[in-house]
Design a protein around this motif. Structure first.
Motif, mmCIF file in Angstrom:
data_model
loop_
_atom_site.group_PDB
_atom_site.id
_atom_site.type_symbol
_atom_site.label_atom_id
_atom_site.label_comp_id
_atom_site.label_asym_id
_atom_site.label_seq_id
_atom_site.Cartn_x
_atom_site.Cartn_y
_atom_site.Cartn_z
ATOM 1 N N GLN A 126 -8.369 -20.937 38.114
ATOM 2 C CA GLN A 126 -8.795 -21.810 39.197
ATOM 3 C C GLN A 126 -7.563 -22.339 39.919
ATOM 4 N N PRO A 127 -7.552 -22.362 41.246
ATOM 5 C CA PRO A 127 -6.375 -22.824 41.990
ATOM 6 C C PRO A 127 -6.271 -24.338 42.023
ATOM 7 N N SER A 128 -5.048 -24.834 42.099
ATOM 8 C CA SER A 128 -4.826 -26.257 42.334
ATOM 9 C C SER A 128 -5.013 -26.539 43.821
ATOM 10 N N LEU A 129 -5.040 -27.820 44.187
ATOM 11 C CA LEU A 129 -5.252 -28.176 45.590
ATOM 12 C C LEU A 129 -4.112 -27.701 46.492
ATOM 13 N N PRO A 130 -2.836 -27.843 46.098
ATOM 14 C CA PRO A 130 -1.780 -27.283 46.955
ATOM 15 C C PRO A 130 -1.922 -25.781 47.159
ATOM 16 N N MET A 131 -2.393 -25.059 46.135
ATOM 17 C CA MET A 131 -2.592 -23.625 46.270
ATOM 18 C C MET A 131 -3.724 -23.340 47.254
ATOM 19 N N LEU A 132 -4.781 -24.144 47.217
ATOM 20 C CA LEU A 132 -5.881 -23.982 48.162
ATOM 21 C C LEU A 132 -5.408 -24.225 49.598
ATOM 22 N N LEU A 133 -4.520 -25.219 49.781
ATOM 23 C CA LEU A 133 -3.978 -25.475 51.107
ATOM 24 C C LEU A 133 -3.209 -24.258 51.620
ATOM 25 N N ALA A 134 -2.416 -23.645 50.734
ATOM 26 C CA ALA A 134 -1.651 -22.465 51.126
ATOM 27 C C ALA A 134 -2.577 -21.319 51.519
ATOM 28 N N LEU A 135 -3.578 -21.058 50.699
ATOM 29 C CA LEU A 135 -4.492 -19.953 50.974
ATOM 30 C C LEU A 135 -5.326 -20.221 52.231
ATOM 31 N N ALA A 136 -5.730 -21.467 52.433
ATOM 32 C CA ALA A 136 -6.517 -21.803 53.622
ATOM 33 C C ALA A 136 -5.718 -21.536 54.888
ATOM 34 N N ARG A 137 -4.435 -21.882 54.885
ATOM 35 C CA ARG A 137 -3.611 -21.655 56.074
ATOM 36 C C ARG A 137 -3.422 -20.163 56.323
ATOM 37 N N ILE A 138 -3.199 -19.416 55.253
ATOM 38 C CA ILE A 138 -2.981 -17.977 55.398
ATOM 39 C C ILE A 138 -4.224 -17.286 55.943
ATOM 40 N N TYR A 139 -5.410 -17.702 55.471
ATOM 41 C CA TYR A 139 -6.651 -17.045 55.872
ATOM 42 C C TYR A 139 -7.263 -17.660 57.129
ATOM 43 N N GLY A 140 -6.602 -18.665 57.719
ATOM 44 C CA GLY A 140 -7.091 -19.247 58.958
ATOM 45 C C GLY A 140 -8.385 -20.004 58.785
ATOM 46 N N THR A 141 -8.486 -20.783 57.700
ATOM 47 C CA THR A 141 -9.696 -21.555 57.449
ATOM 48 C C THR A 141 -9.295 -22.927 56.922
ATOM 49 N N THR A 142 -10.242 -23.668 56.384
ATOM 50 C CA THR A 142 -9.979 -24.987 55.825
ATOM 51 C C THR A 142 -10.270 -24.995 54.340
ATOM 52 N N VAL A 143 -9.707 -25.989 53.645
ATOM 53 C CA VAL A 143 -9.995 -26.144 52.225
ATOM 54 C C VAL A 143 -11.484 -26.402 52.022
ATOM 55 N N SER A 144 -12.092 -27.170 52.905
ATOM 56 C CA SER A 144 -13.529 -27.442 52.792
ATOM 57 C C SER A 144 -14.334 -26.155 52.822
ATOM 58 N N ALA A 145 -13.941 -25.226 53.704
ATOM 59 C CA ALA A 145 -14.651 -23.949 53.783
ATOM 60 C C ALA A 145 -14.430 -23.129 52.518
ATOM 61 N N LEU A 146 -13.211 -23.152 51.972
ATOM 62 C CA LEU A 146 -12.946 -22.440 50.727
ATOM 63 C C LEU A 146 -13.812 -22.973 49.588
ATOM 64 N N LEU A 147 -14.050 -24.263 49.592
ATOM 65 C CA LEU A 147 -14.857 -24.886 48.542
ATOM 66 C C LEU A 147 -16.358 -24.751 48.812
ATOM 67 N N GLY A 148 -16.705 -24.102 49.914
ATOM 68 C CA GLY A 148 -18.114 -23.896 50.218
ATOM 69 C C GLY A 148 -18.802 -25.111 50.802
ATOM 70 N N GLU A 149 -18.021 -26.065 51.302
ATOM 71 C CA GLU A 149 -18.588 -27.278 51.874
ATOM 72 C C GLU A 149 -18.875 -27.037 53.357
ATOM 73 N N VAL A 150 -20.126 -26.823 53.686
ATOM 74 C CA VAL A 150 -20.535 -26.596 55.080
ATOM 75 C C VAL A 150 -21.507 -27.709 55.461
ATOM 76 N N PRO A 151 -21.033 -28.785 56.085
ATOM 77 C CA PRO A 151 -21.917 -29.902 56.407
ATOM 78 C C PRO A 151 -22.963 -29.508 57.435
ATOM 79 N N ALA A 152 -24.167 -30.034 57.285
ATOM 80 C CA ALA A 152 -25.248 -29.741 58.223
ATOM 81 C C ALA A 152 -24.922 -30.266 59.614
ATOM 82 N N GLU A 153 -24.222 -31.397 59.671
ATOM 83 C CA GLU A 153 -23.833 -31.965 60.947
ATOM 84 C C GLU A 153 -22.527 -32.711 60.752
ATOM 85 N N ARG A 154 -21.806 -32.912 61.833
ATOM 86 C CA ARG A 154 -20.514 -33.586 61.766
ATOM 87 C C ARG A 154 -20.726 -35.090 61.909
#
Length: 228
Positions: free
Chosen positions: A78-106
């Motif tokens: 399992q990745p640590s949070l700094p590792m998730l930040l690195a991967l999110a930047r590389i893949y052009g997404t957010t940590v929230s998206a990596l964690l599967g957090e898709v809010p119904a509304e903002r």
């Protein structure tokens, strides 16, 4: 389990190999905070493939060995949070998206009671802004600066405001000590490192832009000078 041609099989017993170039060594696999993160393995491989990156190329950009990234993609680690930040930047997404957090509304309001702290490598993070946005806002407890701190370089901008304690901020060759009430706003392509000047740590508000660039390089490695 299916593997892409040229990708190593996830052998839990195999040692990690250091990635070539200036990338930092793999983080410790014994991170106690990793176990509390949701399982991101199903997302990591799909995101890498959609970006058109090989396992080796993505691992080098994230400062990992290909074997370590393969284990993340198959759920053996399992990745640590700094590792998730690195991967999110590389893949052009957010940590929230990596964690599967898709809010119904903002929801424009972030209530104090809705934000659970997340710890990684001595840092404590609390969400201070909305999820899934390019502008990321956090309240952060920063530990005392040590030689293990990583110098970071990536596209975007960062802004921080010291709430409590003193913060030691390295920007290129310059070192600044910030007191409560002081702020800093800088280009994230400037090599930077943040740590508390006192052993009790420091509290700060931290805002950064998530530039969607596949060429984001985060770590310069252990050879960077230590903050003093």
């Amino acid at each position: 389990m299916e593997h892409l041609p040229g990708e190593p099989s996830p052998d839990p017993a195999a040692p990690d190999l250091a990635a070539p170039g200036p990338a930092a060594p793999d983080p410790e696999s014994s991170d106690p905070t990793a176990a509390v993160l949701p399982d991101v393995a199903p997302q990591l491989r799909g995101l890498r493939r959609r970006r058109g990156l090989t396992l080796e190329a993505a691992a080098q950009r994230a400062g990992l060995s290909p074997a370590h990234l393969s284990r993340l993609e198959t759920g053996h680690r399992q990745p640590s949070l700094p590792m998730l930040l690195a991967l999110a930047r590389i893949y052009g997404t957010t940590v929230s998206a990596l964690l599967g957090e898709v809010p119904a509304e903002r929801d424009p309001i972030v209530r104090a009671g809705r934000s659970e702290p997340v710890e990684a490598d001595g840092w404590t993070y609390r969400q201070a802004g909305g999820a899934g946005r390019a502008l990321q806002a956090l309240r952060v407890h920063v530990p005392y600066a040590t030689r293990a701190d990583i110098v970071r370089v990536h596209p975007g901008e960062e802004w921080l405001h010291v709430l409590d304690g003193q913060v030691r901020l390295s920007l290129g060759d310059a070192v600044h000590v910030l007191d409560p009430g002081d702020s800093a706003h800088f280009d994230s392509l400037t090599p930077h490192r943040i740590g508390a000047a006192g052993r009790g740590g420091a509290e700060l508000l931290f805002v950064h832009t998530l530039m969607q660039s596949p060429a984001a390089e985060l770590c310069l490695g252990d050879g960077a000078p230590h903050l003093r």
